[in-house]
Scaffold this active site. Structure first.
Site, PDB file in Angstrom:
ATOM      1  N   ARG A 232     -92.029 -67.257  48.992  1.00  0.00           N
ATOM      2  CA  ARG A 232     -92.756 -66.972  47.742  1.00  0.00           C
ATOM      3  C   ARG A 232     -93.057 -68.197  46.893  1.00  0.00           C
ATOM      4  O   ARG A 232     -94.009 -68.196  46.117  1.00  0.00           O
ATOM      5  CB  ARG A 232     -91.950 -65.975  46.904  1.00  0.00           C
ATOM      6  CG  ARG A 232     -91.796 -64.595  47.538  1.00  0.00           C
ATOM      7  CD  ARG A 232     -93.116 -63.844  47.562  1.00  0.00           C
ATOM      8  NE  ARG A 232     -93.019 -62.604  48.306  1.00  0.00           N
ATOM      9  CZ  ARG A 232     -92.626 -61.447  47.780  1.00  0.00           C
ATOM     10  NH1 ARG A 232     -92.313 -61.379  46.506  1.00  0.00           N
ATOM     11  NH2 ARG A 232     -92.577 -60.370  48.535  1.00  0.00           N
TER      12      ARG A 232
ATOM     13  N   HIS B 284     -85.700 -64.505  48.162  1.00  0.00           N
ATOM     14  CA  HIS B 284     -85.659 -65.491  47.071  1.00  0.00           C
ATOM     15  C   HIS B 284     -84.349 -66.282  47.125  1.00  0.00           C
ATOM     16  O   HIS B 284     -83.353 -65.831  47.711  1.00  0.00           O
ATOM     17  CB  HIS B 284     -85.708 -64.769  45.721  1.00  0.00           C
ATOM     18  CG  HIS B 284     -87.019 -64.153  45.376  1.00  0.00           C
ATOM     19  ND1 HIS B 284     -87.155 -62.829  45.031  1.00  0.00           N
ATOM     20  CD2 HIS B 284     -88.264 -64.681  45.296  1.00  0.00           C
ATOM     21  CE1 HIS B 284     -88.431 -62.565  44.764  1.00  0.00           C
ATOM     22  NE2 HIS B 284     -89.122 -63.661  44.922  1.00  0.00           N
TER      23      HIS B 284
ATOM     24  N   CYS C  31     -83.309 -59.252  39.273  1.00  0.00           N
ATOM     25  CA  CYS C  31     -84.779 -59.213  39.207  1.00  0.00           C
ATOM     26  C   CYS C  31     -85.329 -58.177  38.240  1.00  0.00           C
ATOM     27  O   CYS C  31     -86.508 -58.205  37.926  1.00  0.00           O
ATOM     28  CB  CYS C  31     -85.366 -59.023  40.595  1.00  0.00           C
ATOM     29  SG  CYS C  31     -84.783 -57.600  41.416  1.00  0.00           S
TER      30      CYS C  31
HETATM   31  C1  CIR Z   1     -91.191 -58.062  46.191  1.00  0.00           C
HETATM   32  O1  CIR Z   1     -91.174 -58.151  47.405  1.00  0.00           O
HETATM   33  O2  CIR Z   1     -91.769 -58.887  45.490  1.00  0.00           O
HETATM   34  C2  CIR Z   1     -90.483 -56.900  45.551  1.00  0.00           C
HETATM   35  N1  CIR Z   1     -90.574 -55.764  46.424  1.00  0.00           N
HETATM   36  C3  CIR Z   1     -89.033 -57.227  45.251  1.00  0.00           C
HETATM   37  C4  CIR Z   1     -88.889 -58.355  44.277  1.00  0.00           C
HETATM   38  C5  CIR Z   1     -87.464 -58.615  43.920  1.00  0.00           C
HETATM   39  N2  CIR Z   1     -87.378 -59.706  43.024  1.00  0.00           N
HETATM   40  C6  CIR Z   1     -86.337 -60.490  42.908  1.00  0.00           C
HETATM   41  O3  CIR Z   1     -85.377 -60.366  43.630  1.00  0.00           O
HETATM   42  N3  CIR Z   1     -86.394 -61.466  42.007  1.00  0.00           N
END
Ligand code: CIR
Length: 257
Positions: free
Chosen positions: A131, A161, A248
């Site tokens: 990402r 992440h 998150c």
């Molecule tokens: C994603 O793939 O972006 C979301 N389904 C999950 C994001 C989780 N974010 C995080 O751990 N900071």
């Protein structure tokens, strides 16, 4: 100074979330909403004031507000999320943060998710992986240097992440899954490894001296308890199916009362 926890209501489209490292399984939306509420209540118990943004029905992952900003005492950095489907989440969070902090924005083609940024003192450890790009980390470094922060890039592999693989659970104590990152930059820290059968157990949310922690990881929880880490457990099973953890679902920052 009180801590604000910026959160966002769970989207009715959560089941259409982006998934990278977990398989799609049915998500019980009402249960996800109850769990999210209990998560917010845990933050309240730890002294946070909740500022909840309205649901974004057309943005499945919008509950995961951590990814769209990095908030420091001096500055908020609005990110450019790595998943294109998540870029529409940014403006509504930026509008709120503008009331609290001077703001800067990252620009394309660089990408950065807040979930890849772990602040420890004046160092921002930034996971470079699926990402967040090296260019995103470098733009972040340029934005924060004037305030005395340095950026330390960390290679992340196999995890969504950086904070899927490592979080801070004590003053200088890390909770880590070393299989998912280059642990070299963290050599100076004490660390607790996740239990081998709980690879997703490294995501913990430290608020003051306490740690909000998913109830899904009892063996790692016992390791934390043995190290004297004070836990507040929450069941976030439905959010975990969307590849989210406890860090998150909020952006935490100090603000005037
Ligand atoms: C994603 O793939 O972006 C979301 N389904 C999950 C994001 C989780 N974010 C995080 O751990 N900071």
């Amino acid at each position: 100074m009180p801590l604000i926890a910026l959160t966002r209501a769970v989207s009715s489209s959560l089941t259409d979330c982006v998934l990278t490292h977990v398989s799609r399984t049915p998500i019980d939306l009402e249960r996800a909403r109850r769990q999210h509420h209990e998560y917010e209540q845990a933050l309240v118990r730890l002294g946070c004031r909740i500022h909840q943004l309205d649901e974004e029905p057309a943005l499945p992952d919008a509950v995961f507000v951590e990814d769209v900003a990095v908030v420091l005492d001096e500055l908020a950095i609005v990110t450019r999320p790595g998943a294109t489907t998540r870029r529409g989440e940014v403006e509504s969070v930026a509008a709120v943060l503008a009331d609290y902090r001077p703001m800067t924005r990252l620009s394309g083609p660089a990408t950065l998710d807040g979930g890849d940024v772990l602040r420890i003192g004046r160092t921002l450890y930034v996971g470079i992986g699926g990402r967040t790009s090296a260019a995103g980390a470098s733009q972040l470094a340029d934005a924060v240097r004037v305030f005395g922060y340095e950026v330390c890039p960390v290679d992340v592999h196999g995890a969504l992440h950086l904070k899927t693989a490592v979080t801070l659970v004590g003053e200088a104590l890390l909770l880590m899954n070393p299989a998912w990152l280059d642990a070299g930059p963290f050599a100076g820290f004490d660390r607790i490894g996740v239990a081998p059968d709980e690879p997703f157990a490294a995501n913990a949310l430290r608020v003051g001296d306490r740690v909000i922690y998913p109830s899904a990881f009892p063996r790692t929880r016992d390791r934390l308890a043995r190290h004297g880490v004070e836990l507040l457990e929450v069941d976030v099973s439905e959010l975990a199916k969307a590849e989210g953890g406890v860090t998150c679902c909020s952006l935490l920052f100090a603000a005037e009362p």
